[in-house]
Write an enzyme that holds these catalytic residues in place. Structure first.
Site, PDB file in Angstrom:
ATOM      1  N   ASP A  70       0.844  -1.210   0.000  1.00 27.90           N
ATOM      2  CA  ASP A  70       0.000   0.000   0.000  1.00 27.90           C
ATOM      3  C   ASP A  70       0.874   1.254   0.000  1.00 27.90           C
ATOM      4  O   ASP A  70       0.542   2.244  -0.649  1.00 27.90           O
ATOM      5  CB  ASP A  70      -0.899   0.031   1.239  1.00 27.90           C
ATOM      6  CG  ASP A  70      -2.048  -0.968   1.144  1.00 27.90           C
ATOM      7  OD1 ASP A  70      -2.137  -1.686   0.125  1.00 27.90           O
ATOM      8  OD2 ASP A  70      -2.853  -1.031   2.100  1.00 27.90           O
ATOM      9  N   ARG A  95      15.087   0.731 -15.525  1.00 29.66           N
ATOM     10  CA  ARG A  95      13.911  -0.038 -15.913  1.00 29.66           C
ATOM     11  C   ARG A  95      12.862   0.064 -14.801  1.00 29.66           C
ATOM     12  O   ARG A  95      13.141  -0.271 -13.654  1.00 29.66           O
ATOM     13  CB  ARG A  95      14.315  -1.504 -16.139  1.00 29.66           C
ATOM     14  CG  ARG A  95      13.139  -2.374 -16.497  1.00 29.66           C
ATOM     15  CD  ARG A  95      13.516  -3.829 -16.762  1.00 29.66           C
ATOM     16  NE  ARG A  95      12.268  -4.554 -16.918  1.00 29.66           N
ATOM     17  CZ  ARG A  95      12.020  -5.756 -16.444  1.00 29.66           C
ATOM     18  NH1 ARG A  95      12.951  -6.430 -15.797  1.00 29.66           N
ATOM     19  NH2 ARG A  95      10.843  -6.315 -16.606  1.00 29.66           N
ATOM     20  N   HIS A 140       3.987  -5.494 -15.168  1.00 28.28           N
ATOM     21  CA  HIS A 140       4.781  -6.206 -14.161  1.00 28.28           C
ATOM     22  C   HIS A 140       3.824  -6.690 -13.066  1.00 28.28           C
ATOM     23  O   HIS A 140       3.951  -6.325 -11.902  1.00 28.28           O
ATOM     24  CB  HIS A 140       5.892  -5.309 -13.604  1.00 28.28           C
ATOM     25  CG  HIS A 140       7.057  -6.052 -13.019  1.00 28.28           C
ATOM     26  ND1 HIS A 140       8.355  -5.873 -13.452  1.00 28.28           N
ATOM     27  CD2 HIS A 140       7.114  -6.986 -12.048  1.00 28.28           C
ATOM     28  CE1 HIS A 140       9.165  -6.669 -12.746  1.00 28.28           C
ATOM     29  NE2 HIS A 140       8.432  -7.343 -11.882  1.00 28.28           N
ATOM     30  N   GLU A 185       8.160 -11.626 -17.229  1.00 28.44           N
ATOM     31  CA  GLU A 185       8.096 -12.997 -16.715  1.00 28.44           C
ATOM     32  C   GLU A 185       6.748 -13.694 -16.880  1.00 28.44           C
ATOM     33  O   GLU A 185       6.043 -13.956 -15.904  1.00 28.44           O
ATOM     34  CB  GLU A 185       8.522 -13.043 -15.238  1.00 28.44           C
ATOM     35  CG  GLU A 185       9.949 -12.604 -15.029  1.00 28.44           C
ATOM     36  CD  GLU A 185      10.443 -12.827 -13.584  1.00 28.44           C
ATOM     37  OE1 GLU A 185       9.675 -13.356 -12.761  1.00 28.44           O
ATOM     38  OE2 GLU A 185      11.584 -12.474 -13.312  1.00 28.44           O
ATOM     39  N   ASN A 324      15.817 -12.322 -17.701  1.00 26.98           N
ATOM     40  CA  ASN A 324      15.953 -12.202 -16.251  1.00 26.98           C
ATOM     41  C   ASN A 324      16.671 -13.449 -15.765  1.00 26.98           C
ATOM     42  O   ASN A 324      16.136 -14.550 -15.871  1.00 26.98           O
ATOM     43  CB  ASN A 324      14.586 -12.122 -15.563  1.00 26.98           C
ATOM     44  CG  ASN A 324      13.828 -10.835 -15.878  1.00 26.98           C
ATOM     45  OD1 ASN A 324      14.306  -9.982 -16.615  1.00 26.98           O
ATOM     46  ND2 ASN A 324      12.647 -10.691 -15.313  1.00 26.98           N
ATOM     47  N   TYR A 326      18.729 -15.399 -12.540  1.00 27.05           N
ATOM     48  CA  TYR A 326      19.078 -15.384 -11.125  1.00 27.05           C
ATOM     49  C   TYR A 326      20.020 -16.512 -10.718  1.00 27.05           C
ATOM     50  O   TYR A 326      20.994 -16.283 -10.031  1.00 27.05           O
ATOM     51  CB  TYR A 326      17.809 -15.388 -10.257  1.00 27.05           C
ATOM     52  CG  TYR A 326      17.132 -14.035 -10.285  1.00 27.05           C
ATOM     53  CD1 TYR A 326      17.526 -13.030  -9.408  1.00 27.05           C
ATOM     54  CD2 TYR A 326      16.158 -13.737 -11.229  1.00 27.05           C
ATOM     55  CE1 TYR A 326      16.949 -11.772  -9.450  1.00 27.05           C
ATOM     56  CE2 TYR A 326      15.575 -12.481 -11.289  1.00 27.05           C
ATOM     57  CZ  TYR A 326      15.980 -11.501 -10.397  1.00 27.05           C
ATOM     58  OH  TYR A 326      15.424 -10.246 -10.457  1.00 27.05           O
ATOM     59  N   GLU A 395      17.144  -8.370 -15.805  1.00 27.04           N
ATOM     60  CA  GLU A 395      17.229  -8.509 -14.345  1.00 27.04           C
ATOM     61  C   GLU A 395      18.347  -9.471 -13.998  1.00 27.04           C
ATOM     62  O   GLU A 395      18.525 -10.489 -14.658  1.00 27.04           O
ATOM     63  CB  GLU A 395      15.941  -9.089 -13.726  1.00 27.04           C
ATOM     64  CG  GLU A 395      14.804  -8.127 -13.658  1.00 27.04           C
ATOM     65  CD  GLU A 395      13.549  -8.716 -12.992  1.00 27.04           C
ATOM     66  OE1 GLU A 395      13.673  -9.645 -12.167  1.00 27.04           O
ATOM     67  OE2 GLU A 395      12.460  -8.231 -13.320  1.00 27.04           O
TER      68      GLU A 395
END
Ligand code: NAG
Ligand code: NAG
Length: 488
Positions: A70, A95, A140, A185, A324, A326, A395
């Site tokens: 929020d 980005r 996103h 994604e 992306n 990881y 990413e």
């Protein structure tokens, strides 16, 4: 002679192990965020509810620390500080994503929020004034709740709704934005959204996840095609951002086919229709899902086919590949009964298990292993399997639990990944740029505020959400200044 030999040897080693640590002048360094994770102001002005607003207001306990976004980083109010941080580090690109329900409160272009429009317009102008390229993600994960009520990503009409939204974006911001990411994604949207890992938090990994996959691709393609009208004037570049782990077989022979199939489920499902020469679903995956659908008693494959027209519509809708990355995992063939589930989408579907490498360091999360070479192998895989010329790393980052500034593990992670990126470039893979996830600490979906990815620490106790450079932020600044990863 002896002496001479030693000298020659050491020079040889310096040159051969070493490598040129300097990035070419065209290579762009960036960092990323996403609207829901940083903006806050969830109901300011005419902004409507997104699926994440609805989910976390009704089921707060599904987030690790029972938090929501929020308020998040208050970037809606303090976006100038974010631009300042990007400038402090010398980023060439930033980005960020646009919140669909902030710009189009009904989800449709009948009502364009003037406040939403000026918020994103100001952010874009603020970046350009500092010489930073905006790289704008259209989606996103914060779908307008009103569209979810119409079925969200399982309704085929969403492709048209998304293209309409994209057209609004090109009209409002296309003169200034040169890099667009349509969808971030799809794997997380479809497999996460329908396996109770992400909004809309539904439970259907048989039908919905594949309807979603199909419609995400059509939405992307229609949005890409809608740019044709603007392309000559604005000359922007468009793609989407795929997430996939680099997968290697546990046993090079026994697990080879299972690894290929896992790659097709994670990456090929979204990559093959767009980037391959032939288009359409990856043939091995299509055959596999059709086969198990049949044994399950379905009359059609659960992976719904594309028409020949749709295959053509989707094929080639890219200007570059957005990756992306990881981590890397090992794949072991199992049975569909014994396979594990999350966080390894599709392991039950494929009958595979994802396991850790015994000799690689695992960090923070039990499936996050450090293996920088995986990124380089993945870049080569994209180049070898597709028609793609340019790849942008959209990413790359390391989650940590640290609340302080001494994130030396992240410095090391970025450094070693950058080294692999440069090696790949020097081996002929054209990587346009590298984006750290993320610019600042933010709300990390169902892990809440527990996992920190920021180059800058955010004090969530402070009214102003004070942002302070971590060691990684300082390191990244030196890298960008010298254009070399070899900065400690
Ligand atoms: C290293 O690479 C950079 C960028 O491609 C280039 O400008 C520079 O000349 C190279 N340096 C050496 C010593 O090869
Ligand atoms: C299954 O599909 C085929 C054609 O696709 C059709 O002829 C057949 O009647 C269907 N069977 C059932 C049980 O619906």
């Amino acid at each position: 002679m002896k002496f001479h030999g030693v000298v020659v040897l050491s020079v040889f080693f310096r040159v051969s192990s070493g490598e040129n640590t300097t990035f070419p002048s065209w290579f762009m360094f960036g960092a990323a965020t996403a609207a829901y994770q940083i903006e806050g102001a969830w109901s300011t002005a005419d902004k409507s509810e997104s699926i994440w607003d609805r989910l976390l207001h009704t089921q707060p306990s599904l987030v690790m620390d029972h938090s929501n976004a929020d308020d998040a980083c208050f970037s809606y109010d303090f976006w100038t500080r974010d631009v300042e941080i990007a400038h402090e580090m010398g980023l060439q690109m930033y980005r960020f994503s646009i919140s669909w329900p902030r710009l189009l409160p009904t989800g449709f272009p009948n009502q364009i929020s003037s406040i939403g429009k000026s918020y994103y317009g100001n952010l874009i102008d603020g970046l350009l004034r500092k010489g930073i390229q905006p790289v704008v993600t259209m989606y996103h994960w914060d779908l307008p709740q009103s569209l979810q009520e119409l079925g969200g990503w399982t309704n085929p009409l969403i492709a048209t709704w998304f293209a309409d939204y994209a057209r609004v974006l090109y009209t409002l911001f296309g003169d200034r934005v040169k890099y667009w990411i349509t969808i971030n994604e799809p794997l997380t949207i479809c497999d996460g959204g329908y396996s109770k890992m992400a909004a809309p938090y539904l439970d259907d990994m048989k039908i919905s996840n594949y309807l979603c996959s199909r419609h995400v691709l059509l939405a992307h393609a229609k949005a890409f095609r809608a740019y044709e009208k603007f392309r000559k004037q604005y000359r922007g570049k468009i793609s989407m951002a795929n997430v996939f782990f680099w997968f290697e077989p546990l046993n090079p022979e026994k697990d080879k086919e299972a690894t290929k199939l896992a790659m097709q489920l994670w990456e090929g499902r979204f990559g093959h229709p767009i980037y391959s020469k032939t288009g359409g679903w990856p043939p091995e995956l299509e055959k596999y899902i059709a086969g198990i659908s049949k044994t399950e008693g379905y009359n059609q494959s659960r992976l719904p086919p594309f028409t020949p027209e749709e295959i053509q519509l989707i094929k080639g809708t890219y200007d570059f590949y957005g990756l992306n990355h990881y981590t890397t995992r090992l794949v072991r063939k199992a049975t569909r009964k014994t396979a594990g589930d999350w966080p390894f989408y599709g392991s039950k579907e494929l009958g595979v298990t994802f396991v850790n490498h015994p000799n690689r360091r695992t960090i923070v999360i039990d499936w996050f292993q450090i293996y920088p070479e995986g990124l380089r192998k993945q870049l080569h895989w994209i180049k070898d399997n597709y028609e793609v010329k340019d790849i942008m790393i959209t990413e790359n980052g390391l989650p940590m639990l640290r609340l302080d500034l001494a994130d030396y593990d992240r410095v090391d992670y970025i450094k070693k990944n950058l080294e692999q990126v440069l090696l790949a470039i020097n081996e002929g893979v054209h990587v346009m740029g590298y984006t750290v996830w993320s610019l600042i600490d933010s709300f990390e979906w169902i892990t809440g505020y527990k996992l920190k990815y920021g180059l800058y620490h955010v004090n969530f106790e402070s009214e102003y959400r004070l942002r302070t450079a971590r060691e990684s932020g300082k390191y990244y600044r030196r890298v960008i200044k010298s254009r070399s990863w070899d900065e400690s």
